[in-house]
Write a protein that holds these residues in place. Sequence first.
Motif, PDB file in Angstrom:
ATOM      1  N   LYS A  73      67.686  19.529  49.427  1.00 33.17           N
ATOM      2  CA  LYS A  73      67.727  20.009  48.046  1.00 33.17           C
ATOM      3  C   LYS A  73      67.037  19.037  47.090  1.00 33.17           C
ATOM      4  CE  LYS A  73      70.252  23.582  49.030  1.00 33.17           C
ATOM      5  NZ  LYS A  73      69.814  24.919  48.952  1.00 33.17           N
ATOM      6  N   ILE A  74      67.045  17.757  47.375  1.00 32.93           N
ATOM      7  CA  ILE A  74      66.455  16.760  46.488  1.00 32.93           C
ATOM      8  C   ILE A  74      64.949  16.984  46.333  1.00 32.93           C
ATOM      9  CG2 ILE A  74      66.068  14.285  46.160  1.00 32.93           C
ATOM     10  CD1 ILE A  74      68.998  14.284  46.276  1.00 32.93           C
ATOM     11  N   PRO A  75      64.166  17.207  47.420  1.00 33.54           N
ATOM     12  CA  PRO A  75      62.739  17.493  47.216  1.00 33.54           C
ATOM     13  C   PRO A  75      62.509  18.764  46.393  1.00 33.54           C
ATOM     14  CG  PRO A  75      63.131  16.881  49.498  1.00 33.54           C
ATOM     15  CD  PRO A  75      64.476  17.024  48.830  1.00 33.54           C
ATOM     16  N   LEU A  76      63.381  19.754  46.544  1.00 30.84           N
ATOM     17  CA  LEU A  76      63.270  20.978  45.751  1.00 30.84           C
ATOM     18  C   LEU A  76      63.454  20.664  44.274  1.00 30.84           C
ATOM     19  CD1 LEU A  76      63.167  24.077  45.457  1.00 30.84           C
ATOM     20  CD2 LEU A  76      65.642  24.062  45.806  1.00 30.84           C
ATOM     21  N   GLU A  97      70.968  26.996  28.649  1.00 31.70           N
ATOM     22  CA  GLU A  97      70.713  27.032  30.087  1.00 31.70           C
ATOM     23  C   GLU A  97      69.228  27.222  30.355  1.00 31.70           C
ATOM     24  OE1 GLU A  97      73.363  29.080  33.180  1.00 31.70           O
ATOM     25  OE2 GLU A  97      71.620  30.415  33.059  1.00 31.70           O
ATOM     26  N   ILE A  98      68.738  26.547  31.399  1.00 27.49           N
ATOM     27  CA  ILE A  98      67.369  26.716  31.888  1.00 27.49           C
ATOM     28  C   ILE A  98      67.470  26.978  33.379  1.00 27.49           C
ATOM     29  CG2 ILE A  98      65.100  25.668  32.184  1.00 27.49           C
ATOM     30  CD1 ILE A  98      65.907  23.658  29.954  1.00 27.49           C
ATOM     31  N   GLU A  99      66.935  28.116  33.800  1.00 20.95           N
ATOM     32  CA  GLU A  99      66.921  28.464  35.223  1.00 20.95           C
ATOM     33  C   GLU A  99      65.470  28.562  35.672  1.00 20.95           C
ATOM     34  OE1 GLU A  99      67.676  32.436  37.768  1.00 20.95           O
ATOM     35  OE2 GLU A  99      69.414  31.746  36.617  1.00 20.95           O
ATOM     36  N   ILE A 100      65.124  27.813  36.705  1.00 22.38           N
ATOM     37  CA  ILE A 100      63.767  27.800  37.227  1.00 22.38           C
ATOM     38  C   ILE A 100      63.835  28.228  38.683  1.00 22.38           C
ATOM     39  CG2 ILE A 100      61.715  26.400  37.656  1.00 22.38           C
ATOM     40  CD1 ILE A 100      62.922  24.428  35.548  1.00 22.38           C
ATOM     41  N   SER A 101      63.009  29.210  39.037  1.00 19.99           N
ATOM     42  CA  SER A 101      62.975  29.629  40.442  1.00 19.99           C
ATOM     43  C   SER A 101      61.529  29.784  40.876  1.00 19.99           C
ATOM     44  CB  SER A 101      63.765  30.922  40.659  1.00 19.99           C
ATOM     45  OG  SER A 101      63.230  31.965  39.897  1.00 19.99           O
ATOM     46  N   ASN A 102      61.296  29.522  42.156  1.00 21.67           N
ATOM     47  CA  ASN A 102      59.947  29.648  42.685  1.00 21.67           C
ATOM     48  C   ASN A 102      59.798  30.988  43.379  1.00 21.67           C
ATOM     49  OD1 ASN A 102      61.162  29.358  45.194  1.00 21.67           O
ATOM     50  ND2 ASN A 102      60.345  27.324  45.575  1.00 21.67           N
ATOM     51  N   LYS A 103      58.627  31.233  43.967  1.00 22.81           N
ATOM     52  CA  LYS A 103      58.365  32.535  44.590  1.00 22.81           C
ATOM     53  C   LYS A 103      59.244  32.780  45.815  1.00 22.81           C
ATOM     54  CE  LYS A 103      54.422  30.783  47.149  1.00 22.81           C
ATOM     55  NZ  LYS A 103      53.008  30.908  47.389  1.00 22.81           N
ATOM     56  N   ASP A 104      59.853  31.735  46.364  1.00 19.20           N
ATOM     57  CA  ASP A 104      60.771  31.886  47.494  1.00 19.20           C
ATOM     58  C   ASP A 104      62.221  32.057  47.034  1.00 19.20           C
ATOM     59  OD1 ASP A 104      58.646  31.567  49.292  1.00 19.20           O
ATOM     60  OD2 ASP A 104      58.825  29.378  49.193  1.00 19.20           O
ATOM     61  N   GLU A 157      64.061  30.055  45.413  1.00 20.11           N
ATOM     62  CA  GLU A 157      64.854  28.829  45.347  1.00 20.11           C
ATOM     63  C   GLU A 157      65.036  28.491  43.874  1.00 20.11           C
ATOM     64  OE1 GLU A 157      62.076  26.581  47.658  1.00 20.11           O
ATOM     65  OE2 GLU A 157      63.415  26.613  49.393  1.00 20.11           O
ATOM     66  N   LYS A 158      66.259  28.178  43.478  1.00 16.03           N
ATOM     67  CA  LYS A 158      66.558  27.985  42.065  1.00 16.03           C
ATOM     68  C   LYS A 158      67.087  26.595  41.778  1.00 16.03           C
ATOM     69  CE  LYS A 158      67.959  32.717  41.146  1.00 16.03           C
ATOM     70  NZ  LYS A 158      69.029  33.582  40.668  1.00 16.03           N
ATOM     71  N   ILE A 159      66.805  26.183  40.551  1.00 15.60           N
ATOM     72  CA  ILE A 159      67.471  25.024  39.988  1.00 15.60           C
ATOM     73  C   ILE A 159      67.933  25.458  38.599  1.00 15.60           C
ATOM     74  CG2 ILE A 159      65.307  24.043  39.147  1.00 15.60           C
ATOM     75  CD1 ILE A 159      66.613  21.274  39.574  1.00 15.60           C
ATOM     76  N   ILE A 160      69.170  25.162  38.284  1.00 16.23           N
ATOM     77  CA  ILE A 160      69.736  25.570  36.997  1.00 16.23           C
ATOM     78  C   ILE A 160      70.252  24.338  36.271  1.00 16.23           C
ATOM     79  CG2 ILE A 160      71.524  26.925  35.829  1.00 16.23           C
ATOM     80  CD1 ILE A 160      71.402  28.886  38.184  1.00 16.23           C
ATOM     81  N   PHE A 161      69.828  24.217  35.014  1.00 12.86           N
ATOM     82  CA  PHE A 161      70.342  23.198  34.111  1.00 12.86           C
ATOM     83  C   PHE A 161      71.208  23.922  33.089  1.00 12.86           C
ATOM     84  CE2 PHE A 161      66.174  21.764  35.524  1.00 12.86           C
ATOM     85  CZ  PHE A 161      66.422  20.460  35.919  1.00 12.86           C
ATOM     86  N   ASP A 162      72.396  23.424  32.820  1.00 15.87           N
ATOM     87  CA  ASP A 162      73.205  24.014  31.755  1.00 15.87           C
ATOM     88  C   ASP A 162      73.828  22.897  30.932  1.00 15.87           C
ATOM     89  OD1 ASP A 162      75.255  23.158  33.408  1.00 15.87           O
ATOM     90  OD2 ASP A 162      76.095  25.131  33.750  1.00 15.87           O
ATOM     91  N   ARG A 163      74.471  23.309  29.830  1.00 15.24           N
ATOM     92  CA  ARG A 163      74.948  22.327  28.856  1.00 15.24           C
ATOM     93  C   ARG A 163      76.388  22.618  28.440  1.00 15.24           C
ATOM     94  NH1 ARG A 163      73.438  21.728  22.820  1.00 15.24           N
ATOM     95  NH2 ARG A 163      73.163  23.947  23.108  1.00 15.24           N
ATOM     96  N   PRO A 164      77.356  22.421  29.338  1.00 18.54           N
ATOM     97  CA  PRO A 164      78.744  22.539  28.886  1.00 18.54           C
ATOM     98  C   PRO A 164      79.120  21.278  28.106  1.00 18.54           C
ATOM     99  CG  PRO A 164      78.692  21.972  31.199  1.00 18.54           C
ATOM    100  CD  PRO A 164      77.259  22.144  30.763  1.00 18.54           C
TER     101      PRO A 164
END
Length: 140
Positions: free
Chosen positions: A3-6, A48-55, A57-64
């Motif tokens: 997950k870290i390289p992603l 919130e910022i959600e970034i996903s690639n064509k496969d 795979e997602k990474i989500i940043f949020d701000r609670p």
Amino acid sequence: MQKIPLIISFLIALSLTIYIAIFETTSEAKIISFSKFIIPFEPEELIEIEISNKDSEKIIFDRPNNIWRISKPLICRANQEFIQTIASQLPRLPKSNWVQTTEQKPLADYGLETPILTTTITLREENQNVEKKRTLLFGN
């Protein structure tokens, strides 16, 4: 451990996108033609910022509680300065090649049928408790 390289790949892609949008528009003609922004908003509205690639795979940043964190694929505190930079630059991304969803042409005509990168931001206006999502598709 995979997950870290992603995460690093997504952060690099997002940084490059912001850099290109901001610094590669130096001529006066381009500055005049980019007088409107893609998604104007106040940085404080971004939750919130959600970034996903064509496969997908997602990474989500949020701000609670006003602290940015990574909430997917793992939960950890995000680099506050980096995310604040993104939050302040996103509302200033200029329109250059953009497509409104109301147009009837297929997204494939714009290279967006299978976007390379999809970014969805969630906004909450301070005076209201209503959330709005906006999605940006980055094609070839």
